[in-house]
Design a protein around this motif. Structure first.
Motif, mmCIF file in Angstrom:
data_model
loop_
_atom_site.group_PDB
_atom_site.id
_atom_site.type_symbol
_atom_site.label_atom_id
_atom_site.label_comp_id
_atom_site.label_asym_id
_atom_site.label_seq_id
_atom_site.Cartn_x
_atom_site.Cartn_y
_atom_site.Cartn_z
ATOM 1 N N SER A 1 1.754 -3.155 9.760
ATOM 2 C CA SER A 1 1.418 -2.753 8.393
ATOM 3 C C SER A 1 2.702 -2.504 7.615
ATOM 4 O O SER A 1 3.775 -2.364 8.203
ATOM 5 N N VAL B 1 0.688 4.112 -2.843
ATOM 6 C CA VAL B 1 0.197 5.460 -2.561
ATOM 7 C C VAL B 1 1.293 6.482 -2.814
ATOM 8 O O VAL B 1 1.043 7.562 -3.350
ATOM 9 N N LEU B 2 2.550 6.133 -2.460
ATOM 10 C CA LEU B 2 3.645 7.075 -2.717
ATOM 11 C C LEU B 2 3.840 7.275 -4.209
ATOM 12 O O LEU B 2 4.182 8.371 -4.648
ATOM 13 N N LEU C 1 1.280 9.818 -4.962
ATOM 14 C CA LEU C 1 1.550 11.092 -4.284
ATOM 15 C C LEU C 1 2.749 11.795 -4.897
ATOM 16 O O LEU C 1 2.701 12.991 -5.192
ATOM 17 N N HIS D 1 4.699 0.487 8.699
ATOM 18 C CA HIS D 1 5.510 0.287 9.893
ATOM 19 C C HIS D 1 6.799 -0.447 9.552
ATOM 20 O O HIS D 1 7.871 -0.087 10.035
ATOM 21 N N TYR E 1 0.821 -1.215 0.000
ATOM 22 C CA TYR E 1 0.000 0.000 0.000
ATOM 23 C C TYR E 1 0.849 1.257 0.000
ATOM 24 O O TYR E 1 0.590 2.208 -0.728
#
Lengths: 359, 169
Positions: B129, B53-54, B57, B132, B49
């Motif tokens: 996650s 997402v990065l 972004l 983390h 994830y």
């Protein structure tokens, strides 16, 4: 198994996005007009339905029936794409917002991601394409200038928006919005640590950086959603109507709706991060843990609480719009780069020091 | 849900082809964004994830906005069709053949369904996650390379500021 998840997700999408957020968009347009009227000692729209509540429907029909005029000098494909690109990202970000705790044992969030705030920022950063494209494809000077302004403004404030959330993430050690809300429900909201573990010296000290975060977050949100006092991309006195000068009918309305949808999502995120999302104050009706069974009526109350908070935040947006005058463009850029960026960085260091000292 | 893989892989490929085929720089830039979005979705399907997402972004949301900004500001004209010398075709073809040969050699070592990717360590429960895990690795095992990269970026930023000043005093 897979299909159950897909059907549950589809129901949540339909209910929360199409049956709740979109009507909320229409209602906030009505609220904007009524509140501004009240603030300026006028009456406002009060003829269609009780209190003029159906005004949004009338507006919608009017927009659909108006002539949809496409000027000759535009770049057609992109001109058509731009309004959709402003609306879609705003609605996509609904996916990670926790609307409530549980209903029928199902978590009231469409996608329970472990990267919640990052996802919102990532998708919201795509909103700028709609505005840029509208400005560029219109092929005339005022929209173009509006588009350029929007880009630089949104890029600048994305930085302070992202940095302002870092202290919060450091304190909660969590990027899952649902878990952040759960922690706030049990130990005090970020800005109101008055119960649970929050009611301690540590809780009060940590509320200081969180409050700074909240100020930066809210102001950056105003800039990101192009609302007054930062609506420079569509500033009438200088740019006619900015990036949507050449648009008419429903395509124009989509820009308008996109702006309000972004505002609602922004309010939802602010409520989730700083005001405990769906939780009631003082730990009332808070479930024992994230997996604990929640009675039906409690789940309904949580959803109601969330939307009550969001509506309160939207009203705040509206009141600010009709209270403050517009900034000058260089002031806006200076505020973003010289003040907020530095304060946000300092705030991260302050939080780290506080957490280190209190550990 | 393999059909999602095919949809997003198609996004990434169509976007990639579009970057090369379109003559209009803005269309090329948008194809690139489409390709990035497809790639991000593929990462997310692999449970990465954070990386996905990065990808949106940083690449789709920040770098491509600047690209587009520059293209629009300096008003780059449409690329005209031009003839390339025979040797450039030969060179490009050679590189393409070499790349496909490389891919074939690598893929041949893993017959479909035989090798499995080692399972990632527990992705369930609090504090496990992928965000983390990435964070923990970055700030423990790889703290030194991260510092070096950070200094490199700082030097680049200072360099840009110095270069963009008209006159050095």
């Amino acid at each position: 198994m897979d299909w159950q998840i897909i059907i549950a997700a589809a129901i949540k999408v339909v209910v929360f996005v199409f049956l709740t957020t979109l009507p909320l968009v229409a209602m906030s347009v009505w609220a904007e007009r009524r509140v501004s009227a009240a603030m300026q000692d006028r009456v406002g729209p009060n003829r269609v339905g009780p209190f003029g509540l159906l005004q949004a429907v009338a507006d919608g029909i009017k927009f659909l029936l108006k002539e949809d005029f496409t000027p000759d000098h535009v770049r057609k494909g992109y001109f058509w794409l731009a309004p959709a690109l402003t609306m879609v990202p705003a609605l996509l970000t609904c996916a990670v917002l926790p609307f409530g705790s549980q209903l029928f044992g199902e978590k009231m969030v469409i996608a329970d991601l472990d990267v919640g705030p990052l996802f919102v920022f990532a998708i919201a950063s795509l909103t700028v394409y709609g505005i840029v494209l509208a400005g560029w494809s219109s092929n005339s000077k005022y929209p173009f200038l509006g588009g350029i302004r929007a880009t630089s403004q949104m890029i600048s404030y994305e930085i302070s928006l992202g940095l302002s959330v870092v202290p919060l993430v450091m304190i909660y050690g969590e990027l899952n919005l649902g878990n952040i809300v759960m922690q706030q429900a049990q130990n005090g909201w970020a800005l109101l640590p008055l119960w649970g573990e929050g009611l301690s010296v540590k809780g009060f000290l940590l509320a200081i950086p969180l409050f700074i975060s909240f100020i930066i977050f809210t102001v950056s949100m105003f800039a990101e959603t192009n609302r007054l006092p930062f609506d420079l991309p569509e500033c009438e006195t200088e740019l006619v109507a900015g990036y949507h000068t050449e648009y008419s009918s429903m395509k124009f309305a989509l820009f308008f709706l996109g702006e309000y949808a972004a505002m609602i999502i922004g309010s939802g995120l602010a409520v989730t991060l700083f005001f405990g999302g769906w939780s009631l104050p003082f730990g009332w009706l808070t479930p024992e843990s994230a997996d604990a069974e929640v009675p039906l009526w409690v789940g309904a109350v949580h959803i109601g609480t969330f939307f009550a908070k969001v509506i309160a935040f939207i009203l705040f947006f509206i009141v600010v719009r009709w209270t403050l005058p517009r900034f000058r463009y260089d002031q806006l850029m200076r505020l973003g780069w010289v003040f907020f960026f530095e304060i946000a960085l300092f705030n991260v260091v302050l939080t780290a020091l506080l957490l280190w000292g209190l550990a | 849900m393999t059909f999602l893989f095919y949809i997003f892989a198609a996004f990434a490929l169509i976007g990639g082809i579009g970057v090369v085929v379109y003559r209009n720089p803005v269309s090329s830039a948008f194809s690139m964004i489409l390709s990035f979005l497809g790639l991000a979705a593929l990462f997310i399907q692999l449970n990465a994830y954070l990386v996905g997402v990065l990808q949106i972004l940083v690449y789709a949301g920040a770098i491509m906005v600047l690209f587009l900004f520059i293209i629009m500001l300096i008003n780059v004209e449409d690329e005209e069709k031009r003839r390339f010398p025979f040797f450039s075709f030969l060179g490009a073809g050679g590189i393409a053949v070499a790349f496909i040969a490389l891919l074939a050699v690598v893929l041949k070592r893993f017959a479909p369904g035989e090798a499995t990717i080692p399972k990632l360590t527990a992705l369930e429960g609090p504090g496990t996650s992928d965000t983390h895990q990435v964070g923990e690795l970055l700030f423990s095992t790889y703290w030194f390379p991260i510092q070096i990269v950070a200094i490199l970026l700082l030097v680049a930023t200072v360099g840009v500021v110095v270069l963009s000043k008209k006159e050095l005093k």
